[in-house]
Each structure stands twice: as structure tokens, then as C-alpha cells.
Design an enzyme around this catalytic site. Structure first.
Site, PDB file in Angstrom:
ATOM      1  N   GLU A 196      -3.515   0.046   1.330  1.00  0.00           N
ATOM      2  CA  GLU A 196      -2.862  -0.698   0.336  1.00  0.00           C
ATOM      3  C   GLU A 196      -3.605  -1.698  -0.396  1.00  0.00           C
ATOM      4  O   GLU A 196      -3.395  -2.621  -0.478  1.00  0.00           O
ATOM      5  CB  GLU A 196      -1.616  -1.450   1.301  1.00  0.00           C
ATOM      6  CG  GLU A 196      -0.654  -0.638   2.124  1.00  0.00           C
ATOM      7  CD  GLU A 196       0.339  -1.265   2.672  1.00  0.00           C
ATOM      8  OE1 GLU A 196       0.437  -2.619   2.800  1.00  0.00           O
ATOM      9  OE2 GLU A 196       0.889  -0.750   3.478  1.00  0.00           O
ATOM     10  N   ASN A 252      -4.852   5.010   2.419  1.00  0.00           N
ATOM     11  CA  ASN A 252      -3.377   5.134   2.937  1.00  0.00           C
ATOM     12  C   ASN A 252      -2.500   4.025   2.072  1.00  0.00           C
ATOM     13  O   ASN A 252      -2.923   3.092   1.958  1.00  0.00           O
ATOM     14  CB  ASN A 252      -3.132   5.042   4.415  1.00  0.00           C
ATOM     15  CG  ASN A 252      -1.760   4.930   4.861  1.00  0.00           C
ATOM     16  OD1 ASN A 252      -1.219   6.081   4.639  1.00  0.00           O
ATOM     17  ND2 ASN A 252      -1.235   3.992   5.518  1.00  0.00           N
ATOM     18  N   HIS A 295       7.779   5.581   2.575  1.00  0.00           N
ATOM     19  CA  HIS A 295       8.804   4.561   2.744  1.00  0.00           C
ATOM     20  C   HIS A 295       9.636   4.505   1.451  1.00  0.00           C
ATOM     21  O   HIS A 295       9.518   3.872   0.671  1.00  0.00           O
ATOM     22  CB  HIS A 295       8.387   3.011   3.130  1.00  0.00           C
ATOM     23  CG  HIS A 295       7.496   2.910   4.198  1.00  0.00           C
ATOM     24  ND1 HIS A 295       7.840   3.288   5.443  1.00  0.00           N
ATOM     25  CD2 HIS A 295       6.377   2.617   4.133  1.00  0.00           C
ATOM     26  CE1 HIS A 295       6.800   2.841   6.404  1.00  0.00           C
ATOM     27  NE2 HIS A 295       5.643   2.554   5.444  1.00  0.00           N
ATOM     28  N   GLU A 318       3.930   7.597   6.969  1.00  0.00           N
ATOM     29  CA  GLU A 318       4.818   6.571   7.560  1.00  0.00           C
ATOM     30  C   GLU A 318       6.066   6.805   6.783  1.00  0.00           C
ATOM     31  O   GLU A 318       6.955   5.943   6.385  1.00  0.00           O
ATOM     32  CB  GLU A 318       4.530   5.144   6.797  1.00  0.00           C
ATOM     33  CG  GLU A 318       2.924   4.666   7.342  1.00  0.00           C
ATOM     34  CD  GLU A 318       2.570   3.439   6.887  1.00  0.00           C
ATOM     35  OE1 GLU A 318       3.307   2.617   6.633  1.00  0.00           O
ATOM     36  OE2 GLU A 318       1.278   3.312   6.842  1.00  0.00           O
ATOM     37  N   ASP A 330      10.034   7.010   6.388  1.00  0.00           N
ATOM     38  CA  ASP A 330      11.404   6.703   6.511  1.00  0.00           C
ATOM     39  C   ASP A 330      12.179   6.648   5.473  1.00  0.00           C
ATOM     40  O   ASP A 330      11.542   6.343   4.391  1.00  0.00           O
ATOM     41  CB  ASP A 330      11.373   5.492   7.482  1.00  0.00           C
ATOM     42  CG  ASP A 330      10.661   4.141   7.032  1.00  0.00           C
ATOM     43  OD1 ASP A 330      10.589   3.912   5.796  1.00  0.00           O
ATOM     44  OD2 ASP A 330      10.364   3.081   7.908  1.00  0.00           O
TER      45      ASP A 330
HETATM   46  O1  G3I Z   1       2.595 -10.057  17.716  1.00  0.00           O
HETATM   47  C1  G3I Z   1       3.827 -10.938  17.422  1.00  0.00           C
HETATM   48  C2  G3I Z   1       4.374 -11.499  18.543  1.00  0.00           C
HETATM   49  O2  G3I Z   1       3.392 -11.884  19.219  1.00  0.00           O
HETATM   50  C3  G3I Z   1       5.736 -12.428  18.423  1.00  0.00           C
HETATM   51  O3  G3I Z   1       6.129 -12.521  19.539  1.00  0.00           O
HETATM   52  C4  G3I Z   1       6.485 -11.489  17.602  1.00  0.00           C
HETATM   53  C5  G3I Z   1       7.738 -12.319  17.014  1.00  0.00           C
HETATM   54  O4  G3I Z   1       8.312 -11.950  15.958  1.00  0.00           O
HETATM   55  O5  G3I Z   1       5.860 -11.171  16.418  1.00  0.00           O
HETATM   56  C6  G3I Z   1       4.822 -10.307  16.787  1.00  0.00           C
HETATM   57  O6  G3I Z   1       4.151  -9.823  15.457  1.00  0.00           O
HETATM   58  C7  G3I Z   1       4.832  -8.699  14.646  1.00  0.00           C
HETATM   59  C8  G3I Z   1       4.172  -7.646  14.604  1.00  0.00           C
HETATM   60  O7  G3I Z   1       4.854  -6.543  13.670  1.00  0.00           O
HETATM   61  C9  G3I Z   1       4.053  -6.736  16.094  1.00  0.00           C
HETATM   62  O8  G3I Z   1       5.417  -6.543  16.550  1.00  0.00           O
HETATM   63  C10 G3I Z   1       5.122  -9.582  13.433  1.00  0.00           C
HETATM   64  O9  G3I Z   1       5.797 -10.721  13.378  1.00  0.00           O
HETATM   65  C11 G3I Z   1       5.643  -8.356  12.201  1.00  0.00           C
HETATM   66  O10 G3I Z   1       5.690  -8.837  11.011  1.00  0.00           O
HETATM   67  C12 G3I Z   1       4.759  -7.099  12.259  1.00  0.00           C
HETATM   68  O11 G3I Z   1       5.286  -6.377  11.520  1.00  0.00           O
HETATM   69  C13 G3I Z   1       4.717  -5.243  11.422  1.00  0.00           C
HETATM   70  C14 G3I Z   1       4.340  -4.934   9.929  1.00  0.00           C
HETATM   71  O12 G3I Z   1       3.716  -3.742   9.792  1.00  0.00           O
HETATM   72  C15 G3I Z   1       3.398  -6.202   9.434  1.00  0.00           C
HETATM   73  O13 G3I Z   1       3.178  -6.053   7.949  1.00  0.00           O
HETATM   74  C16 G3I Z   1       5.641  -3.726  11.686  1.00  0.00           C
HETATM   75  O14 G3I Z   1       5.970  -3.825  12.986  1.00  0.00           O
HETATM   76  C17 G3I Z   1       5.095  -2.580  11.248  1.00  0.00           C
HETATM   77  O15 G3I Z   1       6.031  -1.444  11.129  1.00  0.00           O
HETATM   78  C18 G3I Z   1       4.552  -2.797   9.766  1.00  0.00           C
HETATM   79  O16 G3I Z   1       3.815  -1.361   9.423  1.00  0.00           O
HETATM   80  C19 G3I Z   1       3.247  -1.294   8.119  1.00  0.00           C
HETATM   81  C20 G3I Z   1       2.114  -0.461   8.260  1.00  0.00           C
HETATM   82  O17 G3I Z   1       1.187  -1.119   9.149  1.00  0.00           O
HETATM   83  C21 G3I Z   1       1.452  -0.353   6.719  1.00  0.00           C
HETATM   84  N1  G3I Z   1       2.380   0.155   5.929  1.00  0.00           N
HETATM   85  C22 G3I Z   1       3.710  -0.642   5.715  1.00  0.00           C
HETATM   86  C23 G3I Z   1       4.286  -0.687   7.154  1.00  0.00           C
HETATM   87  C24 G3I Z   1       5.663  -1.258   6.988  1.00  0.00           C
HETATM   88  O18 G3I Z   1       5.761  -2.496   6.483  1.00  0.00           O
END
Ligand code: G3I
Length: 362
Positions: free
Chosen positions: A165, A206, A242, A271, A273
Site C-alpha cells: 500500500e 501488494n 477488497h 485479500e 472479500d
Molecule cells: O493486537 C491487539 C490486541 O492486543 C488487542 O487486544 C485488540 C483489541 O482490539 O487489538 C489487537 O490489534 C488489532 C489487530 O488487528 C489484531 O487483531 C487491531 O486493533 C486491528 O486494527 C487490526 O486490524 C487488522 C488491520 O489489517 C490493521 O490495519 C485486521 O485484523 C487485518 O485484517 C487488516 O488487514 C489488512 C491487510 O493487512 C492489508 N490490506 C488491508 C487489510 C484490511 O484492512
């Protein structure tokens, strides 16, 4: 106002199209017991999923999740656990446990791993974003991060998302910590550093909103051409996929994937969906199935499209509701692990392609 795609193309047209292909589908439908990985294997295409390591485990929290991850897919991508924030939460102290567990799971299940992601502006460790570093120090830190992570997994990663990105939707370079500190030359450097640490891994750029022709995919196209001209080791372009049914299908996805293919690059849908507003209507389910099908068809039409990965397979753990208010239902299985029409659309599209010779290089 939300305008469903099917409202534009017309329900009648969708029904007619469905009946027009029904004969072909009857002869090339998935059979009972077919899996997406099995249907993909017939045409040399790996079908994958992002994996949530909070819930994967042979005796873990969610047994059906684990079973489907192992049986339906031939490649896996860690949804979060290879990101810098998670592998080096404290400077100099690596935690590879969750990522190692996924790599071991993949080995046990005959799956390949997409490494995700080495360089991103998001999910960086707090010590990095909150610290005070000179530009030279940031360069050294990024070099060390890439070298250490790629070395740790050397020989075990099929495709690395080296850079994630890096562009804005208008095709300009995104203003990130890396562009600010290192200048645009960082892009070539990160691919060179990754290649030095694992010369056999396929190295990908990516991004999202590069599914169709447009300013952002034009910019990525220009970038990869320039990298190739400079001899930078880049192997592929990852098209995230997405989509959202409130927007039109991306413009001419097949031609877009084909132009990357023509450069001799691998491509992958990384990715996939398709979100929509919930509760979902029959019309929106049709639109979602249409979107999954269109992305898969664009991949199947390109010789070098080597994998098609969904960003989580079940609505139970999808990232979508947490990021888009009122939207969800983006995956191919529902929250109770029932296959949705979107699953059938993917399976049927793979089955229809099943008569073709193996054309992919995966
Ligand atoms: O690790 C913490 C944890 O300690 C805490 O308890 C919890 C509470 O909400 O949060 C956890 O972190 C989260 C993390 O995912 C792991 O679960 C973050 O808040 C959350 O923002 C994070 O979201 C991820 C996101 O990327 C971050 O931008 C999504 O799961 C993940 O699906 C998403 O994936 C991205 C790709 O990497 C890149 N392309 C877009 C895609 C969708 O946004």
C-alpha cells in the site's frame, strides 16, 4: 444512497445469465467432496485464506475454523502475525511464535505461505512510531527488520508481500514514514534487501484499489516497469480485492491483470472479500457472488496469476464490521461455517475452468 450492483445490471439480466450458463454448469459443477484447493489444483491455481492466529489450533479455540483452514485451502496468509508490530513488539526482542505456528500448520497440511507484510505504514511497533530516530537510523532499522524476518523464514515463504500500500488512490506515492525518511528510492531498496535474505522467495508489491484500470493501477504498473528496467528483484503484483457492492465493479479487471502478466510478472489476488450493508438482501448476495466470480475470472485469464486468496473465509472473524460501520457479510462462509452462495460462485468458476490445461506456474 446505496445502489446495489444488481439494481444497475437488472435482476432479469442476472437470471437470464444464470440460466444461459446452467447447461455448462451442469457438466462442470463441483462434485460432493470437492474443495476449493482441489478444484484449484486441477488448473494449477492455489486457493488461499488469511488466517487469524488467535483461533487456529488443532485443539484450539475453534475446531471448525482449523479444520476448514486445513482442508479447503492450499495457501495461507497470516492476517496479522507477521506484521512488524507483532513480531518485534519490543525493540530487539522478536516474537515469532504465532507466525512459526502457522508455518508449521501449513507444512502439515501441504500448504504454501504468503508472507504478509514486510514494509507498511500501518501496524508498526509503538517503539518505532513513538521513538526519535534520524533518517539514517530509520533506514538501518528497516533494513534490519526485513533481513531478520526474511532470514527467520528463509525457505518457508512462497510469496512475500515486501511492500504494501505505498500509493494513494490518485497514483501519487503515499506519504509514509518510509517515504519521508528515505525518499522514493526506498522502494527498490526493500526489494533488494528481501532478495538478499531469501533469493528463492517470490517478492510482491501488494495494494488495494488496483483491481481495475485506473490511476492507482497505472502508477503501480509504471513503478514495476521501472523496477524491472533497473534490475530490481520484483516477481509479482498482489491485487488485494477488497470490493464493496455499493460501488461499480472495478474497470476491466481482466485487461488490468493481463497487462501485469505481459510484463512477465506473477500476479495474485491476495485479500479477496466483498462487503455489503447488513442485513444482506438477495440482490446483494447476487452482486457479491458476481464480484467474487469476476475477480477469479480475471485471475484465471492470466497465465501468471498463481493464487487467489480470500481475506478470511468466515464472517465470524472478518475484519470488515470493525472497519466499516453497517457493513459485513463479506466472506464465503457465514458465522456458523455454512457455505454461502459466494463459496458456490468460486467453486463453480474453478470447476468451469477445470477442463483447461494447467497454465499457471505456481
Ligand atoms: O493486537 C491487539 C490486541 O492486543 C488487542 O487486544 C485488540 C483489541 O482490539 O487489538 C489487537 O490489534 C488489532 C489487530 O488487528 C489484531 O487483531 C487491531 O486493533 C486491528 O486494527 C487490526 O486490524 C487488522 C488491520 O489489517 C490493521 O490495519 C485486521 O485484523 C487485518 O485484517 C487488516 O488487514 C489488512 C491487510 O493487512 C492489508 N490490506 C488491508 C487489510 C484490511 O484492512
Amino acid at each position: 444512497m446505496k445502489l446495489g450492483r444488481i439494481a444497475v445490471t437488472g435482476i432479469a439480466a442476472a437470471v437470464l445469465a444464470a440460466s444461459a450458463v446452467s447447461t455448462a454448469l451442469a457438466s462442470a459443477s463441483p462434485r460432493q467432496g470437492d474443495t476449493l484447493r482441489g478444484l484449484g489444483a486441477r488448473i494449477g491455481l492455489r486457493v488461499g485464506t488469511a488466517v487469524n492466529m488467535d483461533v487456529l489450533g488443532s485443539t484450539g479455540v475453534d475446531a471448525p475454523y482449523t479444520a476448514i483452514t486445513g482442508s479447503e485451502f492450499s495457501t495461507v496468509t497470516p492476517e496479522n502475525v507477521m506484521k512488524w508490530q507483532l513480531v518485534e513488539p519490543t525493540q530487539g526482542k522478536y516474537d515469532w511464535a504465532a507466525a512459526d505456528k502457522l508455518v508449521a500448520f501449513a507444512e502439515q497440511h501441504g500448504q504454501r505461505v504468503r508472507g504478509h507484510t514486510l514494509v507498511w505504514h500501518n501496524q508498526l511497533p509503538n517503539w518505532l512510531t513513538g521513538g526519535t530516530f534520524t533518517n539514517d537510523q530509520l533506514r538501518d532499522l528497516l533494513h534490519k527488520h526485513i533481513t531478520d524476518e526474511v532470514t527467520h523464514f528463509r525457505g518457508k515463504i512462497w510469496q512475500w508481500d515486501v511492500l504494501n500500500e505505498a500509493f494513494n488512490d490518485d497514483g501519487t506515492l503515499r506519504d509514509t514514514i518510509w517515504l519521508d525518511a528515505l525518499g522514493p528510492g526506498y522502494i527498490a531498496d526493500v526489494f533488494r534487501w528481501a532478495h538478499a535474505a531469501d533469493p528463492k522467495a517470490l517478492l510482491f508489491y501488494n495494494d488495494y484499489n488496483i483491481e481495475g484500470l485506473g490511476p492507482k493501477s497505472d502508477a503501480v504498473y509504471a513503478m514495476v516497469q521501472q523496477l524491472q528496467a533497473e534490475g530490481v528483484p520484483i516477481d509479482g503484483v498482489g491485487i488485494q480485492g477488497h470490493l464493496d457492492t455499493q460501488y461499480p465493479l472495478p474497470n476491466n479487471m481482466t485487461a488490468n491483470v493481463a497487462r501485469f502478466d505481459a510484463l512477465g510478472l506473477d500476479t495474485a489476488f491476495t485479500e479477496v472479500d466483498v462487503r455489503t450493508f447488513v442485513p444482506v438482501t438477495t440482490q446483494e448476495v447476487l452482486a457479491q457472488s458476481e464480484d467474487y466470480t469476476a475477480m477469479l475470472q480475471a485471475c484465471l485469464a492470466a497465465r501468471g496469476c498463481i493464487s487467489f486468496t480470500v481475506w478470511g473465509f468466515t464472517d465470524k472473524y472478518s475484519w470488515v464490521p470493525g472497519f466499516f460501520t453497517g457493513e459485513g457479510a463479506a466472506c464465503i462462509y457465514d458465522e456458523n461455517y455454512q457455505k454461502k452462495p459466494e463459496y458456490d460462485a468460486v467453486a463453480q468458476t474453478l470447476a468451469l475452468a477445470g477442463g483447461a490445461p494447467i497454465r499457471h506456474r505456481g
